[in-house]
Write an enzyme that holds these catalytic residues in place. Structure first.
Site, PDB file in Angstrom:
ATOM      1  N   ASN A  32     -14.337 -14.611   2.928  1.00 23.42           N
ATOM      2  CA  ASN A  32     -13.334 -14.081   3.828  1.00 23.42           C
ATOM      3  C   ASN A  32     -14.385 -13.635   4.975  1.00 23.42           C
ATOM      4  OD1 ASN A  32     -10.739 -13.635   3.114  1.00 23.42           O
ATOM      5  ND2 ASN A  32     -11.736 -13.446   1.190  1.00 23.42           N
TER       6      ASN A  32
ATOM      7  N   ARG B 124     -19.361   8.645  -7.554  1.00 23.69           N
ATOM      8  CA  ARG B 124     -18.772   7.713  -6.429  1.00 23.69           C
ATOM      9  C   ARG B 124     -18.594   8.288  -5.292  1.00 23.69           C
ATOM     10  NH1 ARG B 124     -15.783   4.079  -7.630  1.00 23.69           N
ATOM     11  NH2 ARG B 124     -15.605   4.210  -9.993  1.00 23.69           N
TER      12      ARG B 124
ATOM     13  N   ARG C  57     -15.681  -2.191  -5.089  1.00 25.82           N
ATOM     14  CA  ARG C  57     -15.874  -0.800  -5.367  1.00 25.82           C
ATOM     15  C   ARG C  57     -14.532  -0.008  -5.144  1.00 25.82           C
ATOM     16  NH1 ARG C  57     -19.479   1.580  -8.140  1.00 25.82           N
ATOM     17  NH2 ARG C  57     -19.319   3.554  -6.872  1.00 25.82           N
ATOM     18  N   ILE C  58     -14.374   0.934  -6.047  1.00 18.77           N
ATOM     19  CA  ILE C  58     -13.151   2.095  -5.717  1.00 18.77           C
ATOM     20  C   ILE C  58     -13.613   2.967  -5.064  1.00 18.77           C
ATOM     21  CG2 ILE C  58     -11.584   3.503  -7.096  1.00 18.77           C
ATOM     22  CD1 ILE C  58     -11.593   1.624  -9.240  1.00 18.77           C
TER      23      ILE C  58
ATOM     24  N   HIS D  47      -5.989  -8.323  -0.915  1.00 15.86           N
ATOM     25  CA  HIS D  47      -5.860  -8.527  -2.254  1.00 15.86           C
ATOM     26  C   HIS D  47      -5.204  -9.833  -2.667  1.00 15.86           C
ATOM     27  CE1 HIS D  47      -5.346  -6.880  -6.375  1.00 15.86           C
ATOM     28  NE2 HIS D  47      -4.216  -7.499  -6.460  1.00 15.86           N
TER      29      HIS D  47
ATOM     30  N   THR E 161      -5.324   3.015   1.107  1.00 16.90           N
ATOM     31  CA  THR E 161      -4.929   4.645   0.851  1.00 16.90           C
ATOM     32  C   THR E 161      -5.780   4.993  -0.603  1.00 16.90           C
ATOM     33  OG1 THR E 161      -3.019   4.044  -0.426  1.00 16.90           O
ATOM     34  CG2 THR E 161      -2.870   4.433   1.832  1.00 16.90           C
TER      35      THR E 161
ATOM     36  N   ASP F 267      -5.030  -0.546  -4.512  1.00 13.26           N
ATOM     37  CA  ASP F 267      -4.293  -1.486  -3.934  1.00 13.26           C
ATOM     38  C   ASP F 267      -2.899  -1.299  -3.644  1.00 13.26           C
ATOM     39  OD1 ASP F 267      -6.034  -3.577  -4.601  1.00 13.26           O
ATOM     40  OD2 ASP F 267      -5.483  -3.842  -6.460  1.00 13.26           O
TER      41      ASP F 267
HETATM   42  C1  GRF Z   1     -10.908 -12.387  -2.199  1.00 16.32           C
HETATM   43  O1  GRF Z   1     -10.221 -13.141  -2.913  1.00 16.32           O
HETATM   44  C2  GRF Z   1     -10.220 -11.129  -1.854  1.00 16.32           C
HETATM   45  O2  GRF Z   1      -8.662 -11.211  -2.174  1.00 16.32           O
HETATM   46  C3  GRF Z   1     -10.762 -10.099  -3.044  1.00 16.32           C
HETATM   47  O3  GRF Z   1     -11.835 -10.484  -3.131  1.00 16.32           O
HETATM   48  C4  GRF Z   1     -12.049 -11.894  -3.042  1.00 16.32           C
HETATM   49  C5  GRF Z   1     -13.420 -11.975  -1.982  1.00 16.32           C
HETATM   50  O4  GRF Z   1     -13.873 -13.307  -1.852  1.00 16.32           O
HETATM   51  N1  GRF Z   1     -10.352  -8.927  -2.627  1.00 16.32           N
HETATM   52  P1  GRF Z   1     -14.967 -13.566  -0.873  1.00 16.32           P
HETATM   53  O5  GRF Z   1     -15.998 -12.758  -1.330  1.00 16.32           O
HETATM   54  O6  GRF Z   1     -14.527 -13.076   0.452  1.00 16.32           O
HETATM   55  O7  GRF Z   1     -15.319 -15.044  -0.993  1.00 16.32           O
END
Ligand code: GRF
Length: 217
Positions: A18, A69, A95-96, A113, A145, A149
């Site tokens: 991402n 945390r 991480r939460i 998510h 928040t 999720d």
């Molecule tokens: C993604 O699928 C995202 O939805 C989730 O963690 C994954 C991260 O993938 N929160 P990357 O590290 O961006 O490949």
């Protein structure tokens, strides 16, 4: 990489596909985002290499070094704040977050998510979707928040599950969708078009009744 845009920190723990979609989109030009910093809680995260290859500053603090945390989160925030980020983009940051951290950046943290929230919070979403025999699956960009999720939803990318029956293949298809929708939503924020007020999502001064849904093949 730098421009006069919205200073953004991307937080990762792993591969960073991402993150790469943000880097590529920025390189194409036209994004209001300024990718100021990539932060990881894991030194081996490949996303750090992606950031270095794109000449983006990086920082890493390992959570194992902290007793609680919140102590870790305060150290992270102290480091992030050296870059004065206006937006935090969680991109596979495993991480939460403590209530303190969420409050410190209230209304300025986005997450993606891999499910059509509110369905399938938590882990192993692709396996659970296949087990349930769902017709649709996808990914959701939302404000963060204190509820895991559970923050206000902004944008969803939706696919038909069929003909995929393999969780890995489904994950790959969902990730392609993520790479499209996440930079779009984050850039809305950077352009000043998107905000979170009192638990509502405002886009272009309109309150969203629910997330915007984009269908993908
Ligand atoms: C993604 O699928 C995202 O939805 C989730 O963690 C994954 C991260 O993938 N929160 P990357 O590290 O961006 O490949």
């Amino acid at each position: 990489m730098s421009n006069a845009g919205c200073k953004t920190a991307i937080l990762i723990s792993g591969s960073g596909t991402n993150l790469q979609s943000f880097i590529d989109r920025s390189a194409d030009g036209g994004m209001a985002l300024d990718l100021s910093l990539v932060f990881s809680n894991r030194p081996e995260a490949y996303g750090l290499t992606r950031a270095k290859n794109a000449a983006i500053d990086t920082a890493c603090i390992e959570h194992e070094d902290f007793e609680s945390r919140e102590q870790f989160d305060r150290a992270v925030a102290a480091k992030l704040d050296e870059w004065k980020p206006e937006l935090l983009v969680l991109a596979g940051f495993m991480r939460i977050l403590s209530p303190w951290f969420v409050g410190h950046y209230e209304g300025r943290i986005l997450n993606i998510h891999p499910a059509l929230l509110p369905a399938y919070t938590g882990l192993n979403t692709h396996e659970r979707v296949l087990e349930a025999g769902d017709e649709f699956h996808g990914s959701t960009v939302h404000f963060v928040t204190e509820e895991l999720d559970g923050g206000p939803r902004i944008l969803q990318g939706r696919i038909k599950v069929a003909p995929t029956t393999d969780p890995q293949e489904l994950m790959a298809r969902v990730q392609e969708v993520e790479h499209e929708i996440y930079p779009i939503a984050a850039d809305w924020f950077a352009q000043g078009r998107l905000s979170c007020r009192d638990g509502d999502v405002l886009l272009d001064n309109e309150r969203l009744a629910g997330p915007i849904v984009q269908d993908f093949a």
